[in-house]
Design an enzyme around this catalytic site. Structure first.
Site, PDB file in Angstrom:
ATOM      1  N   ASP A 191       8.593   4.851   2.722  1.00  0.00           N
ATOM      2  CA  ASP A 191       7.200   5.318   2.458  1.00  0.00           C
ATOM      3  C   ASP A 191       6.303   4.090   2.599  1.00  0.00           C
ATOM      4  OD1 ASP A 191       4.849   6.190   1.595  1.00  0.00           O
ATOM      5  OD2 ASP A 191       5.589   7.009  -0.348  1.00  0.00           O
ATOM      6  N   ALA A 239       3.176   2.983   3.350  1.00  0.00           N
ATOM      7  CA  ALA A 239       1.533   2.789   3.407  1.00  0.00           C
ATOM      8  C   ALA A 239       1.091   1.210   3.479  1.00  0.00           C
ATOM      9  CB  ALA A 239       1.075   3.452   2.060  1.00  0.00           C
ATOM     10  N   PHE A 271       5.531   7.671  -5.072  1.00  0.00           N
ATOM     11  CA  PHE A 271       4.141   7.915  -5.300  1.00  0.00           C
ATOM     12  C   PHE A 271       3.738   9.397  -5.624  1.00  0.00           C
ATOM     13  CE2 PHE A 271      -0.024   8.655  -3.182  1.00  0.00           C
ATOM     14  CZ  PHE A 271      -1.001   7.649  -4.086  1.00  0.00           C
ATOM     15  N   ASP A 272       2.540   9.595  -6.184  1.00  0.00           N
ATOM     16  CA  ASP A 272       2.320  10.680  -6.667  1.00  0.00           C
ATOM     17  C   ASP A 272       2.344  11.935  -5.819  1.00  0.00           C
ATOM     18  OD1 ASP A 272       0.077  10.025  -5.655  1.00  0.00           O
ATOM     19  OD2 ASP A 272      -1.368  10.623  -7.542  1.00  0.00           O
ATOM     20  N   LYS A 307      -3.979   3.044   4.463  1.00  0.00           N
ATOM     21  CA  LYS A 307      -3.665   1.739   3.932  1.00  0.00           C
ATOM     22  C   LYS A 307      -3.864   0.578   4.856  1.00  0.00           C
ATOM     23  CE  LYS A 307      -3.070   4.817   0.372  1.00  0.00           C
ATOM     24  NZ  LYS A 307      -1.941   5.615   0.106  1.00  0.00           N
ATOM     25  N   TYR A 329      -6.616  18.755  23.340  1.00  0.00           N
ATOM     26  CA  TYR A 329      -5.736  19.442  22.392  1.00  0.00           C
ATOM     27  C   TYR A 329      -4.415  19.173  22.670  1.00  0.00           C
ATOM     28  CZ  TYR A 329      -3.903  23.007  19.214  1.00  0.00           C
ATOM     29  OH  TYR A 329      -3.614  23.718  18.142  1.00  0.00           O
ATOM     30  N   HIS A 386      -4.496  14.739 -12.655  1.00  0.00           N
ATOM     31  CA  HIS A 386      -5.692  13.642 -12.617  1.00  0.00           C
ATOM     32  C   HIS A 386      -6.800  13.943 -11.971  1.00  0.00           C
ATOM     33  CE1 HIS A 386      -2.818  12.773  -9.708  1.00  0.00           C
ATOM     34  NE2 HIS A 386      -3.715  11.812  -9.268  1.00  0.00           N
TER      35      HIS A 386
HETATM   36  C1  LIG Z   1      -1.389   6.758  -0.191  1.00  0.00           C
HETATM   37  C2  LIG Z   1      -0.079   6.953  -0.516  1.00  0.00           C
HETATM   38  C3  LIG Z   1       0.749   8.052  -0.024  1.00  0.00           C
HETATM   39  C4  LIG Z   1      -0.107   9.289   0.388  1.00  0.00           C
HETATM   40  O1  LIG Z   1      -0.673   8.952   1.323  1.00  0.00           O
HETATM   41  P1  LIG Z   1      -2.304  10.040   1.679  1.00  0.00           P
HETATM   42  O2  LIG Z   1      -2.696   9.485   2.708  1.00  0.00           O
HETATM   43  O3  LIG Z   1      -3.085   9.590   0.529  1.00  0.00           O
HETATM   44  O4  LIG Z   1      -2.224  11.177   1.724  1.00  0.00           O
HETATM   45  C5  LIG Z   1       1.986   8.202   0.022  1.00  0.00           C
HETATM   46  N1  LIG Z   1       2.536   7.200  -0.454  1.00  0.00           N
HETATM   47  C6  LIG Z   1       2.245   5.760  -0.705  1.00  0.00           C
HETATM   48  C7  LIG Z   1       2.969   4.869  -1.128  1.00  0.00           C
HETATM   49  C8  LIG Z   1       0.606   5.816  -0.864  1.00  0.00           C
HETATM   50  O5  LIG Z   1       0.279   4.781  -1.337  1.00  0.00           O
END
Ligand SMILES: *Cc1c(COP(=O)(O)O)cnc(C)c1O
Length: 461
Positions: free
Chosen positions: A217, A219, A126-127, A260, A73, A452
Site C-alpha cells: 500500500d 501511497a 490505513f482506514d 499522495k 473510452y 469520523h
Molecule cells: C490515502 C491512502 C489510501 C486511500 O487512498 P484514497 O486515494 O484516499 O482513496 C490508502 N492507503 C494509504 C496508506 C493512504 O494514505
C-alpha cells in the site's frame, strides 16, 4: 540536530487567495459543523492541513500535460503513457488505473479473500484499507513494532513490522487463513513513519516462506525511499528510483493512492508484478466498479498529469524540501514542549494528544478536542487520528481504544510556505498552553462506517 531547512525548489506562478476569519466567526462555524471540521467549508479554513491527499499543487509541466489528454473510452493514448511510467518505476508487468486508492482497494483486496475467516496482516492498515478488508469479509490485523507507540522516543523506522509477532500470527491463524500481507509505506496512521528496506525484506521472506501474497500500500513510497536513503546503511548512494525498484521487487501487487506521491489531485494505481490470473480477475472486476480497464475512473488528462507527477515525486530536490517542511513544523512544536511523534514522518506532524490531555478519556476523543481548539485559534484545520477514527468493534459494537490519540497536521505538497507553518505552530503552541482547560466531545449523530467523516459531535459539559 540539523536546523537547516531547504528553501522551495520552485517559484510561484499562480496564486489562490485564502481568507482569515475572526474568532467569533469560527465559533459559529465550528458549532454549525457539528464540532467536526470535516464539515467545514474550505473557504472558512485559512490553512488546510486536513490531508495531503489530492491537495498538492501541480507543476507547470503537469498543467501542460493535461492538454495532451486522450479521452477515448478504450485504448486511450494517455493510458499507455501512464502505463509506461508505472512499468518503468515498478518493474511490474501489469497496470490498471483506478479513480483513487480506495477504488484500487475495492477491486483488488476481495480477490484474496477466498473463504470465510481470513485476515490481512499489515504493519498498520490505513482506514479505507481496513474498511475494504472488512467489506470483503476479512479481518484487518496490525502488526507494527512497539516503538511506534512510544511517541517521544527516537526510532528511525517506526513503521517497521514486528517480525516476531508476524511469525506468531501466521502460526496461530494458519498461513492458509492469511489473505495477504499489506506493507503500508510510509505508515500513514502512525505519522507517516518509514519502514526500512531490511524490515521489508524480512517481512517478504516470511510471507514467501508461507506462500502468502504481498501487497504494497504505497501511497507514499517515494517519501519512504527518501528516508531509507537518509537513514539506512547501504542506501546513501542509491537513487530514489533504485530504492523504490528494490521495494517493488519484494512484493506481488502495488496499490497506490496517486493523490499522495503521484502529485495529482485524483487517481489510483493497481500494478501487478506477474500474476496473469489475478490481473485477469481485476480487469474483469474493475469494469462494473471503476470503469473500463484503460481508464478505471480516471480521465485521460488526469492520467497525463499523473504520468508527469509520478516522475517529479522521485526528484531528490523536491523530496528534500517536502520532508524539511514537515521537520520544520515538528521542530517548532518540539522546541515549545508540545509532545509529538518523534521523529516526524513524511507528510505530517502528529501531536500526541493523549500525553497532552490526559484528563480527557479516550471515548471523549482528546485529539478531536485539540483539533477543534486549533481551528478556533487560527482557522487551521487538522484531523483526528485516534479512537474517533478507529470506530467500534464489529462484533461487540464497543468503542475501540486506539493506542495513540493523535492530531495530524498534514502538509499538502508544494502548497504552503514556511511562513504558513509558523502560523500553524503558533496556534498549536497557544492551545498547548491552555491544554488543561480543554473538554472532550461526544456523539450527537454517529454513522455506521467511517464515522469520523460525517459524525456530528458536541462538547461534554
Ligand atoms: C490515502 C491512502 C489510501 C486511500 O487512498 P484514497 O486515494 O484516499 O482513496 C490508502 N492507503 C494509504 C496508506 C493512504 O494514505
Amino acid at each position: 540536530m540539523d536546523k537547516k531547512y531547504t528553501a522551495e525548489p520552485y517559484r510561484i506562478k499562480m496564486v489562490e487567495p485564502i481568507r482569515q476569519t475572526t474568532r467569533e466567526e469560527r465559533i459559529t462555524l465550528l458549532e454549525k459543523s457539528g464540532f467536526n471540521p470535516f464539515s467545514l467549508r474550505s473557504e472558512d479554513v485559512y490553512i488546510d492541513l486536513l490531508t495531503d491527499s489530492g491537495t498538492g499543487a501541480m507543476s507547470h509541466n503537469q498543467w501542460a500535460a493535461l492538454m495532451r489528454g486522450d479521452e477515448a473510452y478504450a485504448g486511450s493514448r494517455s493510458f499507455y503513457r501512464l502505463e509506461k511510467v508505472i512499468k518503468d518505476i515498478t518493474g511490474y508487468r501489469y497496470f490498471i488505473p483506478a479513480h483513487q486508492g480506495r477504488g484500487a482497494e475495492q477491486v483488488v483486496l476481495p480477490q484474496f479473500v477466498t473463504k470465510p475467516g481470513m485476515s490481512f496482516i499489515s504493519n498498520m492498515h490505513f482506514d479505507t484499507t481496513r474498511a475494504h478488508v472488512e467489506l470483503a469479509g476479512a479481518r484487518a490485523i496490525d502488526c507494527v513494532i512497539d516503538e511506534c507507540f512510544e511517541t517521544q522516543n527516537y526510532h528511525p523506522f517506526k513503521g517497521n513490522f514486528h517480525l516476531e509477532r508476524l511469525r506468531e500470527l501466521i502460526k496461530a491463524r494458519g498461513a492458509d487463513n492469511v489473505a495477504g500481507i499489506i506493507m503500508t509505506v510510509t505508515n500513514n496512521s502512525a505519522g507517516g513513519q518509514p519502514v526500512s528496506m531490511e524490515n521489508l525484506r524480512q517481512t517478504s521472506d516470511i510471507a514467501k516462506a508461507h506462500d502468502i501474497p504481498i501487497i504494497i500500500d504505497g501511497a507514499r513510497y517515494a517519501e519512504n525511499a527518501y528516508f531509507v536513503k537518509q537513514r539506512e546503511k547501504g542506501y546513501e548512494n542509491k537513487s530514489i528510483h533504485e530504492i523504490s525498484k528494490e521495494l517493488f521487487g519484494l512484493a506481488d501487487v502495488f496499490l497506490m493512492s496517486a493523490k499522495k506521491d503521484g502529485l495529482s489531485n485524483i487517481g489510483g494505481i493497481i500494478a501487478i508484478k506477474e500474476d496473469d490470473a489475478l490481473f485477469e480477475r481485476c480487469r474483469t472486476y474493475i469494469v462494473p466498479m471503476e470503469g473500463f480497464p484503460t481508464y478505471g475512473g480516471m480521465t485521460g488528462r488526469d492520467m497525463e498529469a499523473l504520468a508527469v507527477g509520478l516522475q517529479e515525486a522521485l526528484e531528490e530536490d523536491y523530496l528534500r524540501h517536502r520532508l524539511d517542511q514537515v521537520r520544520y513544523l515538528g521542530d517548532r512544536l518540539r522546541d515549545a514542549g508540545v509532545p509529538i511523534q518523534h521523529p516526524v514522518g513524511g507528510h505530517a506532524v502528529f501531536v500526541d494528544c493523549k500525553t497532552m490531555c490526559p484528563h480527557i478519556p479516550f471515548d471523549q476523543f482528546p485529539a478531536q478536542s485539540v483539533v477543534n481548539a486549533v481551528y478556533l485559534e487560527a482557522g487551521v484545520r487538522a484531523v483526528e487520528i485516534g479512537s474517533f477514527l478507529l470506530g467500534r468493534d464489529p462484533d461487540t459494537k464497543e468503542n475501540l481504544q486506539s493506542p495513540l490519540e493523535l492530531m495530524r497536521l498534514t502538509i499538502p505538497r508544494r502548497t504552503y510556505t514556511y511562513t504558513h507553518l509558523d502560523v500553524v505552530a503558533d496556534a498549536v503552541i497557544a492551545v498547548y498552553a491552555r491544554r488543561n482547560e480543554l473538554k472532550g466531545v461526544t456523539f450527537e449523530y454517529e454513522p455506521p462506517v467511517l464515522r469520523h467523516f460525517t459524525s456530528r459531535l458536541k462538547p461534554v459539559t
